[in-house]
Design a protein around this motif. Structure first.
Motif, short mmCIF file in Angstrom:
data_model
loop_
_atom_site.label_atom_id
_atom_site.label_comp_id
_atom_site.label_asym_id
_atom_site.label_seq_id
_atom_site.Cartn_x
_atom_site.Cartn_y
_atom_site.Cartn_z
N SER A 68 0.86 -1.18 0.00
CA SER A 68 0.00 0.00 0.00
C SER A 68 0.90 1.23 0.00
O SER A 68 1.49 1.57 1.02
N PHE A 69 0.99 1.88 -1.14
CA PHE A 69 1.95 2.97 -1.30
C PHE A 69 1.35 4.30 -0.83
O PHE A 69 1.06 5.19 -1.63
N GLY A 109 -1.65 1.47 -7.91
CA GLY A 109 -0.39 0.89 -7.46
C GLY A 109 -0.37 -0.60 -7.71
O GLY A 109 -0.80 -1.10 -8.76
N VAL A 110 0.10 -1.38 -6.74
CA VAL A 110 0.12 -2.84 -6.86
C VAL A 110 -1.08 -3.46 -6.17
O VAL A 110 -1.11 -4.66 -5.90
N GLY A 111 -2.08 -2.63 -5.88
CA GLY A 111 -3.38 -3.15 -5.45
C GLY A 111 -3.58 -3.38 -3.97
O GLY A 111 -4.61 -3.97 -3.59
N GLY A 112 -2.67 -2.94 -3.13
CA GLY A 112 -2.85 -3.16 -1.69
C GLY A 112 -4.14 -2.57 -1.16
O GLY A 112 -4.94 -3.26 -0.53
N PRO A 113 -4.42 -1.27 -1.39
CA PRO A 113 -5.68 -0.69 -0.91
C PRO A 113 -6.91 -1.34 -1.52
O PRO A 113 -7.92 -1.54 -0.83
N LYS A 140 -1.00 -10.45 -9.82
CA LYS A 140 -0.38 -11.62 -9.19
C LYS A 140 -0.74 -11.69 -7.71
O LYS A 140 -1.14 -12.74 -7.20
N TYR A 141 -0.61 -10.57 -7.00
CA TYR A 141 -0.91 -10.55 -5.57
C TYR A 141 -2.39 -10.81 -5.31
O TYR A 141 -2.77 -11.44 -4.32
#
Length: 354
Positions: A68-69, A109-113, A140-141
């Protein structure tokens, strides 16, 4: 002016070597040499600025921060990852997201939120991002988390949302520390409003220079300049301009607040200070250490070494060096109340356009 990356130096994971190499060339390192032409060039070529930065910085973000950026407020004794999740939950709660809603995450971003909010609110989320490398990692995550039927990701330009998704396509839209990368707030907010259904809600944590920031003050300008080059931002703007932009495109503001102004005992920027004695939990020691003098030393030399060995694209080390500039500038801006990463606005698209 920095050249725009037009070569075919793309890697299988979506990163483009020339974009990373060219990234720092978009700024004059000496602020006295910075001119309007430099700013205009970054704004015009914002996709190359953003992608050059995130092609080089994403792996470093994941190593030093999390998936989560973004920043967050802290309660005394609260763990780093718990704080990030709570910040996401708070936005979701303020937006009153309901199960089954179709929600757009702008600059995902890479989808954390997206994954956290999908679990918390039981909504269906589409994340949009113009960086192929990040979208690949987000997918992927998300598959690993078993959320691929609830959360999906697409490559796209947030300045062309209506072209990609069509108007009135989403019940809600949110952006977490992402729309600061836009060439103009009016442009991206207008696109967000178009893809919202009438009565739909937009929630944002915006990066801004605060109303205390004075662009005529050389020290203040230098601070904004350091935040820009260290975070892939074409140009930093004051908070009042974000508010004006939302109103100008026709949003109705229901709630706004700079959460950095809350009287928190533990400031939002504490992990960047690198003081391990301030770590809130034992698990947070490593996160804080990475920003310490010794942690930076290890990262500096380790990243240089693995770049020489070809394990990361050329230019990654130099992007990593700008992250140090960013860290120092963000702490300075936070301490002096000149910068906030959490200007929260909850606003709504009118049921009927005037």
């Amino acid at each position: 002016m920095a050249p725009v990356a037009t070569d075919s130096s793309a890697q299988a994971d979506g990163r483009v070597g020339k974009r990373i190499e060219n990234y720092t060339g978009f700024w004059q390192k000496d602020l006295n040499k910075e001119g309007k032409a430099d700013t205009d060039n970054r704004v015009e070529n914002y996709t190359d600025v953003i992608n050059g930065y995130y092609d080089g910085a994403t792996g470093l973000y994941e190593f030093g921060w999390a998936a989560s950026f973004h920043f967050s407020r802290f309660y005394k004794g609260e763990g780093f990852y718990a704080s990030l999740a709570r910040h996401e939950h708070y936005l979701s709660a303020q937006m009153k997201l309901k199960p089954g809603m179709r929600v757009l995450d702008v600059g995902c971003g890479v989808g954390g939120p997206a994954r956290e909010i999908a679990r918390f609110s039981d909504v269906n989320i589409v994340g949009v991002n113009n960086n192929d490398f990040q979208v690949g990692r987000a997918r992927k995550y998300t598959k690993r988390a078993g959320l691929e039927k609830q959360v999906s990701f697409v490559v796209g330009d947030f300045m062309k949302l209506s072209e990609q998704f069509g108007e009135n396509s989403f019940d809600a839209v949110y952006a977490i520390e992402a729309t600061v990368h836009a060439p103009s707030w009016e442009g991206v907010y207008s696109e967000i409003k178009k893809v919202l259904k009438p009565g739909g809600v937009f929630g944002v944590y915006e990066w801004c220079m605060t109303d205390s920031w004075d662009p005529s003050n050389p020290e203040h300008r230098e601070l904004a300049h350091a935040i820009e080059i260290g975070n892939g931002i074409p140009v930093m703007r004051p908070l009042k301009k974000a508010r004006e932009a939302l109103l100008n495109v026709g949003f109705e503001i229901e709630h706004e607040e700079d959460l950095a102004e809350r009287p928190d005992e533990v400031p939002w920027y504490y992990p960047l200070e690198g003081d391990i004695f301030k770590a809130q939990t034992a698990w947070d020691l490593l996160t804080v250490w990475r920003m310490s003098r010794s942690g930076r030393f290890v990262t500096h030399h380790g990243l240089w070494f693995i770049e020489k060995l070809g394990f990361v694209p050329k230019g990654t080390w130099e992007v990593g060096e700008t992250l140090k500039i960013a860290g120092d500038a963000l702490v300075d801006g936070g301490q002096k109340k000149l910068f906030t990463p959490m200007y929260l606005v909850i606003c709504r698209k009118p049921e009927e356009e005037k």
